[in-house]
Design an enzyme around this catalytic site. Sequence first.
Site, PDB file in Angstrom:
ATOM      1  N   PRO A 260     -52.216  92.873  83.294  1.00 45.93           N
ATOM      2  CA  PRO A 260     -53.380  93.535  82.668  1.00 45.93           C
ATOM      3  C   PRO A 260     -53.837  92.761  81.434  1.00 45.93           C
ATOM      4  CG  PRO A 260     -51.365  94.805  82.305  1.00 45.93           C
ATOM      5  CD  PRO A 260     -50.964  93.630  83.126  1.00 45.93           C
ATOM      6  N   ASP A 436     -51.192  90.013  77.446  1.00 46.10           N
ATOM      7  CA  ASP A 436     -50.683  90.944  78.455  1.00 46.10           C
ATOM      8  C   ASP A 436     -50.512  92.306  77.771  1.00 46.10           C
ATOM      9  OD1 ASP A 436     -49.075  92.444  80.169  1.00 46.10           O
ATOM     10  OD2 ASP A 436     -47.869  90.715  80.808  1.00 46.10           O
ATOM     11  N   HIS A 437     -51.324  93.258  78.174  1.00 43.61           N
ATOM     12  CA  HIS A 437     -51.342  94.543  77.462  1.00 43.61           C
ATOM     13  C   HIS A 437     -50.092  95.372  77.701  1.00 43.61           C
ATOM     14  CE1 HIS A 437     -52.994  97.446  74.909  1.00 43.61           C
ATOM     15  NE2 HIS A 437     -54.149  97.702  75.491  1.00 43.61           N
ATOM     16  N   ARG A 438     -49.262  94.957  78.683  1.00 43.06           N
ATOM     17  CA  ARG A 438     -47.991  95.673  78.867  1.00 43.06           C
ATOM     18  C   ARG A 438     -47.029  95.336  77.736  1.00 43.06           C
ATOM     19  NH1 ARG A 438     -46.552  93.317  84.617  1.00 43.06           N
ATOM     20  NH2 ARG A 438     -47.118  91.497  83.385  1.00 43.06           N
ATOM     21  N   ILE A 440     -48.220  93.544  74.633  1.00 46.06           N
ATOM     22  CA  ILE A 440     -48.860  93.449  73.310  1.00 46.06           C
ATOM     23  C   ILE A 440     -49.948  94.515  73.173  1.00 46.06           C
ATOM     24  CG2 ILE A 440     -50.347  91.954  71.913  1.00 46.06           C
ATOM     25  CD1 ILE A 440     -48.741  89.622  73.436  1.00 46.06           C
TER      26      ILE A 440
END
Length: 464
Positions: A260, A436-438, A440
């Site tokens: 993501p 990577d939004h998982r 950060i």
Amino acid sequence: MATAKEVLVPDIGDFEDVEVIEVLVAPGDRVKVEDSLISLESDKATMEIPSPHAGVVESVKVKVGDKVSEGTVIALIEAEQEHAEAGTAAGDGGGQEGEKDQDKDKDNDEEKDKKKEKDKETSGAAAGEQESAESANRPPAGSPAPAAPPVPELTPREIAAAQRGKGHASPAVRHLANELGVDLAQVSGSGRKGRVLKSDVQKFVKNVMTRSGPTGPVGLQMADFSDVDFTEWGEVDHEPLSRIKKLSGPQLHRNWITVPHVTQFDEADITELEDFRQGKKDQIAKEGVRLTLLSFLIKAAVVALKKFPHFNSSLAPSGDELIIKHYFNVGIAVDTPGGLVVPVIRNADQKGLFQLAAELGEASQKARDKKLGPKDMQGGTFTISSLGGIGGTWFTPIINAPEVAILGISKAEMKPVYEDGAFVPRLILPISLSYDHRVIDGADAARFTTELRTVLSDIRHMLL
Ligand code: CAO
């Protein structure tokens, strides 16, 4: 009684003179029906040739490096007579002179036996796959046997066709992948010559299961691209993709779909940095080194990575922990005529601007001369993609997984900036940070780019 039987290379599709890459049996070995005897590899596919007989290998007629085609003798096997059919076939195959005058019925029987024998040979690979793929789920002895699910029997020709252009794997692994719905082309092989092993398929499935979020695996249901005939509207040319594009395309696609991405944009005032660079550039050029903005960007990135270690990490395959790296290896996207490659500048934190500039020059030259080896492109912890020498304002770079962030740099331009009650011309550098939004959060990404702004606007921060 055992009878020596010749085992021939069966119909393997369009392939001829295919190289033997592995001999899996030796004289004296006991084999079961469908045990693999040899592995063949053409430039398009790898396939294993299974034994059509159970028995003891009397002799092996091929060796690694030999070229074989349909009909080549692989081995002699002292076949065990396990049942009536096999016994008939073995007896008939003995070539006794006295058996030449046979009546018509017997001829027919022989034909049937030969056909059965041939069917066994050609469907052996598929049956072998079924055996291995199902053995793990076999019920304990004595429990009622569940009805076996129908397994499509593949001939070596079909297997070869299926293997064209895909990851190399044995029929058993291919079958396992089929059952699990895994596209082998997406699995990295850890075996010899990049061959995909059973454990690679299992690891791939585990990664997909654990990486796809708390609600379980996400099956992407997408409409197929329709097969458009472009010639209907005008002339077209067909241009093959470069080798690099063929290799990197699936990786980019995987990263785009599975990670993501969010991209944080920012701007850094590099007016003083550029003055400094122009002052040093000629001096360094005398030693054959180009001091471009990129060396400063690597330095600044390392300062920010040290302050925000999550940007220098990878998500563990289990999905429940981060692997934080205490080394700073910065990948640099280099545009080459064959496509994009990413050499890695190792231990960037331990190098000065001059050394970084020299290594960058070497790496990009090597990339353009197609001299980069796999090692030159491995071990990166963070990537910078700079389009600044070309143009553009912002872009959304794709993360080079398993890294968790990538810094995109566009062209710096003079812009009016309001300072102390007046507009002044300043050199402004556009920054695009994909993360990577998982791993950060947005707030940390904004902190990271703010740190980059600070360091780039006053390079003394690089010394701290
Ligand atoms: N703004 C303004 N000028 C810039 C700049 C920027 N952001 N970045 C570089 N420049 C300048 C350089 O300083 C240099 O000027 P000087 O001649 O005055 O020194 C000039 O542009 C040419 O630089 P360069 O591109 O040759 O060198 P570099 O070190 O900046 O970059 C490399 C090297 C290998 C990164 C670059 O050549 C390259 O291949 N870039 C493309 C990367 C890419 O394709 N990314 C996309 C990935 S996503 O598909």
